[in-house]
Design a protein around this motif. Structure first.
Motif, PDB file in Angstrom:
ATOM      1  N   ASP A 130       0.942  -1.224   0.003  1.00 16.28           N
ATOM      2  CA  ASP A 130      -0.094   0.091   0.046  1.00 16.28           C
ATOM      3  C   ASP A 130       0.834   1.224   0.126  1.00 16.28           C
ATOM      4  O   ASP A 130       0.760   2.211  -0.698  1.00 16.28           O
ATOM      5  CB  ASP A 130      -1.027   0.063   1.284  1.00 16.28           C
ATOM      6  CG  ASP A 130      -2.040  -0.781   1.131  1.00 16.28           C
ATOM      7  OD1 ASP A 130      -2.439  -1.426  -0.009  1.00 16.28           O
ATOM      8  OD2 ASP A 130      -2.759  -1.479   2.075  1.00 16.28           O
TER       9      ASP A 130
ATOM     10  N   GLU B 141       1.796   4.189  -3.230  1.00 13.48           N
ATOM     11  CA  GLU B 141       1.475   5.749  -3.235  1.00 13.48           C
ATOM     12  C   GLU B 141       3.077   6.254  -3.531  1.00 13.48           C
ATOM     13  O   GLU B 141       3.035   7.475  -4.199  1.00 13.48           O
ATOM     14  CB  GLU B 141       1.096   6.150  -1.712  1.00 13.48           C
ATOM     15  CG  GLU B 141      -0.161   5.738  -1.411  1.00 13.48           C
ATOM     16  CD  GLU B 141      -1.210   6.459  -1.978  1.00 13.48           C
ATOM     17  OE1 GLU B 141      -1.017   7.504  -2.555  1.00 13.48           O
ATOM     18  OE2 GLU B 141      -2.375   5.782  -2.139  1.00 13.48           O
ATOM     19  N   ASP B 142       3.916   5.780  -3.255  1.00 15.67           N
ATOM     20  CA  ASP B 142       5.583   6.307  -3.578  1.00 15.67           C
ATOM     21  C   ASP B 142       6.248   4.993  -3.792  1.00 15.67           C
ATOM     22  O   ASP B 142       6.868   4.688  -2.463  1.00 15.67           O
ATOM     23  CB  ASP B 142       5.898   7.256  -2.471  1.00 15.67           C
ATOM     24  CG  ASP B 142       7.221   8.051  -2.715  1.00 15.67           C
ATOM     25  OD1 ASP B 142       7.805   7.688  -3.873  1.00 15.67           O
ATOM     26  OD2 ASP B 142       7.514   8.884  -1.894  1.00 15.67           O
TER      27      ASP B 142
END
Length: 728
Positions: A677, A681-682
């Motif tokens: 997760d 995002e990054d």
């Protein structure tokens, strides 16, 4: 029973590299299952090519000589030695030809027993040798001289040669396909009995989220290609198209029946056009029943872990944004809890994830988080063991090439198993511990003893029984056998390994119904340490040898005992705890040897239990410190809801079913999901940032706890699951 020097045990001159587990497996194997003479056995040998510093492609010359040795009649190795290779290693060999660094220069070849441990000057060095396969038949022996085998129709003569395969892989590796990978983060799982058809791994009713499911098989020669090159078949991959076709035409019971009867065709469709014509020839020539996944149980650890790490409902919003890649280890590997075969197969699995994955359609150089579900109780515990060091290197090399890659490991479940002891005798004093081997144990038992070399240091070993002879293992000794009527019941190996001394004690099963004269005595084996000076620190670990879930009960765990055992365990209320800060038996230093890999791309995870909203270490969660740079797991997760509701809820084998599993492997899968997760995002997050993301809503401390690390991830319900079970 008498001790005597053993001769001719290790092969070749390089005894320091010899694998005691492989040797004892060879010695104690039931002769009824051996289909070849021991001198004809083939061993998986992990090699590292020798670089030519004057070439822009430093490993090309050594790789070329390996290719010649794989082709019948063309070997130019000493003695015209013939080699064999598995298909995963072929991908590494092919990518080595044009490589400018050492990333792909280590892989497996298969060698016969007489040369298994020998380096080849200017070509390769031997790093590790695994146990021989008892069913490999020599492809160079005339068919009438081999044991009878199930016939399989061979393909027509074609241009499928090793050189053509390597050229195809090498060209594909330089195409833009490998650099234009899917930007989504891939969740990769290494486990066994993975129910890949479960609805928790689908985008829709007839479409999978799997980008590949590798079915690992017991080794066999691919006879159809033996005239071209010697290929060891180790299984094959089910690509998404094959899985989708099965989902459209079959129910899950029938899908798994077909998988258990016939492996996928070699490496399957790897998604590279230039290879499609070649791949169809990499088929399964012989299915050894008994080592394929058994589906009679409604619960399977591999399905559960895959669900905890990456499962979503079909109606979930994520749908195709969470691709999954799985490596389903054979039961031959997972059933042998000593780790003798697991060392080899775990490295093969990570090689597949890091070196073959770029060729899978939709993968490329996408970020990968690998969840590895296994632990090993004995080992160097400093990150230098073969499997942990190579898995960490493979992951780090892919990460440094620009493809973010992480390896998540469980810390181990051995906290209360009495499998670690320490001895530190003062000068001219003796300290001892009892190693208790149980009766009716049908598996070999092992103890590893690790210490720094010290002048005058002696380890003594005395088997149970009145009048049993004691053996002293000193610096100059290498291999000793405990024999009755010429039959070895135990073997002691002494080796210098990377600046430390390893003494491995291997004992035959205490119950052998078919060969009772070859059974070792049960009872207390006394291990004693003595030195003529202070500073003799000895660490001892019992290797796991009980039976894992899902297998017939045949193993019983041995353990240490000593005068310091008998304090009250406040959690279990029995008298099995060691007295505080005492020797010999300890609960510290019980981290899994795999989990001691100290690398920026590796995270070890402990298991916690929630009790009255507080988290504490689960009963089984292993403890640091390690003997190297790692002092504790990085983080932990709640692997036990409460004392009443043990474990966590996840998917059973078939769609719609649920089950509960405990253990630090459950905790590792929970952390794997959270890391995926965070990377979604990054993908550029480093280790400290990932740990912070995992612990954002959980509990944390300023210093790592020896069992829980820097903190415990928050309890979060998985998609499609109830938040918590309720008390009845």
């Amino acid at each position: 029973m008498t001790w005597g020097k053993s001769s001719g045990i290790f092969f070749g001159e390089n005894r320091a590299y010899a694998n005691p587990y492989a040797d004892w497996d060879r010695e104690t194997r039931n002769p009824e299952v051996v289909t070849t003479k021991k001198k004809d056995e083939w061993y998986p040998v992990y090699i590292r090519l020798v670089a030519n510093s004057r070439s822009p492609h430093p490993y090309c010359r050594a790789a070329a000589r390996v290719i010649m040795a794989l082709t019948p009649g063309q070997s130019n190795l000493p003695g015209d030695e013939k080699l064999a290779i598995d298909m995963i290693s072929v991908f590494f060999l092919a990518q080595t030809l044009d490589a400018t660094n050492a990333r792909f220069a280590s892989f497996f070849v298969w060698r016969q027993s007489g040369r298994a441990y020998d380096h080849v000057d200017g070509v390769f060095e031997v790093v590790h040798v695994g146990p021989a396969s008892a069913v490999l038949c020599d492809p160079f022996v005339a068919p009438e001289k081999q044991k009878s085998r199930k016939k399989r129709k061979a393909p027509k003569k074609s241009d499928v040669t090793l050189r053509n395969v390597i050229r195809a892989i090498s060209r594909a590796a330089t195409t833009s396909q490998l650099s234009n990978g899917d930007p989504r983060v891939i969740t990769a799982v290494v486990d066994d009995q993975i129910g890949f058809a479960n609805e928790r791994f689908r985008r829709s009713e007839h479409e999978t989220r799997m980008i590949g499911h590798f079915v690992h098989q017991q080794e066999s020669f691919l006879e159809a290609l033996k005239e071209e090159f010697s290929l060891i078949h180790i299984g094959g991959i089910f690509p998404p198209d094959t899985i989708n076709s099965l989902l459209r035409t079959e129910d899950e019971v029938e899908i798994y029946r077909k998988v258990d009867e016939k492996a996928a065709s070699g490496l399957g469709d790897v998604g590279v056009e230039i290879l499609k014509e070649l791949i169809k020839f990499f088929f399964d020539p012989l299915l050894e029943k008994g080592f394929v996944p058994l589906r009679e149980h409604r619960a399977s650890h591999g399905t559960f872990i895959s669900d905890i790490a990456a499962g979503h409902g079909i109606d979930s919003d994520v749908k195709g944004t969470r691709p999954i890649l799985t490596f389903d280890l054979s039961r031959l590997s997972t059933g042998d809890t000593s780790g003798a075969r697991l060392d080899v197969h775990s490295v093969m699995a990570v090689m597949f994830m890091t070196g073959v994955t770029p060729f899978l359609e939709g993968a490329g150089n996408a970020p990968i988080v690998i969840n590895f579900s296994y632990a090993l109780r004995a080992g160097p515990k400093d990150g230098t063991g073969f499997a942990e060091a190579e898995m960490a290197r493979l992951v780090r090399d892919r990460h440094e090439s620009g493809a973010p890659t992480w390896l998540i490991l469980p810390s181990g479940n051995g906290f209360r198993e009495q499998c670690h002891a320490s001895l530190s005798p003062k000068a001219f004093k003796r300290e001892q511990v009892e190693w208790r081997i149980q009766p009716d144990d049908q598996t070999p038992s092992y103890v590893e003893i690790w210490t720094d070399p010290i002048e005058g240091g002696v380890i003594s070993i005395k088997p149970p029984g009145y009048g049993a002879q004691l053996i002293e293992v000193k610096v100059e000794d290498e291999v000793w056998d405990l024999c009755v009527d010429g039959k070895p019941l135990a073997r002691v190996f002494r080796q210098d390994v990377k600046g430390r001394v390893r003494i491995t004690i291997a004992v035959a099963p205490t119950s052998k119904p078919d060969r009772p004269d070859a059974a070792a005595p049960s009872g207390a084996w006394v291990i004693e340490a003595y030195a003529e000076q202070d500073g003799f620190a000895v660490h001892l670990d019992v290797q796991r040898d009980d039976t894992p879930d899902g297998f017939p009960r045949y193993g019983r765990q041995s353990y240490f005992d000593g005068p310091n055992i008998g304090a009250v365990d406040r959690d279990t209320m029995d008298y099995t705890a060691p007295m505080q800060a005492s020797e010999p038996v300890q609960r510290e230093y019980t981290l899994s040897s795999y989990g001691t890999a100290n690398d920026d791309q590796v995270l070890a995870v402990g298991g916690a239990i929630e009790q009255d909203t507080l988290t504490r270490a689960a009963l089984y969660t292993a403890s640091g410190p390690g003997l190297g740079g790692r002092s504790a797991p990085e983080v932990s997760a709640v692997s036990e809801e409460t004392r009443i509701h043990t474990g966590r809820i996840g998917a059973g084998l078939y769609s719609g079913s649920t089950t509960a599993f405990s253990g630090t492997s459950t905790a590792a899968a929970l952390v794997t999901r959270q890391i995926v997760d965070a990377l979604s995002e990054d993908p550029t997050l480093d280790k400290s940032a990932l740990i912070a993301a995992v612990l954002e809503k959980g509990s944390s401390g300023s210093a790592p706890d020896l069992r829980l690390g820097l903190g415990t991830a928050p309890f979060e319900k998985e998609p499609g699951r109830t938040a918590r079970r309720t008390r009845i």
